[in-house]
Design a protein around this motif. Sequence first.
Motif, mmCIF file in Angstrom:
data_model
loop_
_atom_site.group_PDB
_atom_site.id
_atom_site.type_symbol
_atom_site.label_atom_id
_atom_site.label_comp_id
_atom_site.label_asym_id
_atom_site.label_seq_id
_atom_site.Cartn_x
_atom_site.Cartn_y
_atom_site.Cartn_z
ATOM 1 N N ARG A 201 -0.825 -13.383 -55.016
ATOM 2 C CA ARG A 201 0.425 -12.655 -55.263
ATOM 3 C C ARG A 201 1.573 -13.621 -55.054
ATOM 4 N NH1 ARG A 201 0.568 -9.440 -51.265
ATOM 5 N NH2 ARG A 201 2.533 -9.895 -50.201
ATOM 6 N N LEU A 202 2.473 -13.680 -56.035
ATOM 7 C CA LEU A 202 3.597 -14.612 -55.998
ATOM 8 C C LEU A 202 4.895 -13.825 -55.915
ATOM 9 C CD1 LEU A 202 4.784 -17.504 -56.392
ATOM 10 C CD2 LEU A 202 4.626 -17.108 -58.851
ATOM 11 N N GLU A 203 5.777 -14.245 -54.992
ATOM 12 C CA GLU A 203 7.075 -13.587 -54.860
ATOM 13 C C GLU A 203 8.117 -14.604 -54.401
ATOM 14 O OE1 GLU A 203 7.339 -10.904 -51.324
ATOM 15 O OE2 GLU A 203 5.216 -11.395 -51.067
ATOM 16 N N THR A 204 9.381 -14.238 -54.529
ATOM 17 C CA THR A 204 10.469 -15.087 -54.054
ATOM 18 C C THR A 204 10.979 -14.538 -52.726
ATOM 19 O OG1 THR A 204 12.092 -13.827 -55.340
ATOM 20 C CG2 THR A 204 11.162 -15.800 -56.366
ATOM 21 N N VAL A 205 11.251 -15.425 -51.786
ATOM 22 C CA VAL A 205 11.732 -15.040 -50.460
ATOM 23 C C VAL A 205 12.724 -16.083 -49.986
ATOM 24 C CG1 VAL A 205 9.577 -13.863 -49.841
ATOM 25 C CG2 VAL A 205 9.880 -16.285 -49.265
ATOM 26 N N LEU A 206 13.383 -15.791 -48.883
ATOM 27 C CA LEU A 206 14.166 -16.775 -48.159
ATOM 28 C C LEU A 206 13.359 -17.212 -46.937
ATOM 29 C CD1 LEU A 206 17.748 -15.223 -48.250
ATOM 30 C CD2 LEU A 206 16.818 -17.020 -49.707
ATOM 31 N N ALA A 207 13.406 -18.473 -46.612
ATOM 32 C CA ALA A 207 12.679 -18.982 -45.457
ATOM 33 C C ALA A 207 13.298 -18.433 -44.176
ATOM 34 C CB ALA A 207 12.709 -20.509 -45.445
ATOM 35 N N THR A 208 12.465 -18.228 -43.172
ATOM 36 C CA THR A 208 12.968 -17.892 -41.848
ATOM 37 C C THR A 208 13.629 -19.143 -41.254
ATOM 38 O OG1 THR A 208 10.945 -18.560 -40.690
ATOM 39 C CG2 THR A 208 11.038 -16.295 -41.539
#
Length: 262
Positions: A201-208
């Motif tokens: 599963r591929l998604e876009t996120v912001l790094a912690t």
Amino acid sequence: MNTPHAPHTPPAQHPGAPVRSGIPEHGRIPKYYAAKVDIAALLDTLGEGQPLPAERDLAQRFEVSRETLRQALRELILEGRLRRLGRGTVVAGPKLAQPLSLASYTEGVRDQGRRPGRQLIGLDRFPCPPVLAVDLGLSAGDPVWHMERVLLADDERVGLESTYVAVERVPDLDTAFAPDSSFYAYLHEELGIGFGDADERLETVLATPREALLIGTPGALPMLLIHRFSRDTTGRPLERVRSLYRGDRFSFTTHLGPRAGG
């Protein structure tokens, strides 16, 4: 007052460029976007690693304010066209095109003429929690490894990888495996374990904040996150992997065929 000028339409050899260079049909575009397109054209004349002219010079050249120019530069950095180097800004190289396949990260980077590497952050052994036990085909409390490594390409930090695998499958992971090498190659060549299939599963996120510090990126940089559940050639669960890639340094490729019955 400066009048924003319409940027030139990208030539046909740039098929990935926005349609009409991103100009809306009414023709009115923000000043920063006009400057961004002009700077992008300038980058095409410079080589990878070449420094960008000073902000003051660019602002005068494209007749925009320093703040407008900085907004254009921020977007080009987020898109991977530019990168910070020390106190300056240089032209970035092309993104790494990683295949969405069972090939390892090492193979994908090496195929593009880059030198892959990994830096071990931690290798821990702990009782498997219930949710993870379902994924790995274990009973809750069975011992499991968690290995976390920074991904490198030519010594540049480009991602962060967390691997969970049952201790019974790789009992000597802490002593027999070189953490800067390919885990997949170790499984295949040393333990005779082959990969059968996987779900991703591929998604876009912001790094912690922690992840941004380990990868060396701003917290606002978009990241590409891949969750992978792998099985061996017998269909038995093998690993769960969480891979975080820099959005400005990676793209992903896959081959699509006709759907059965479609």
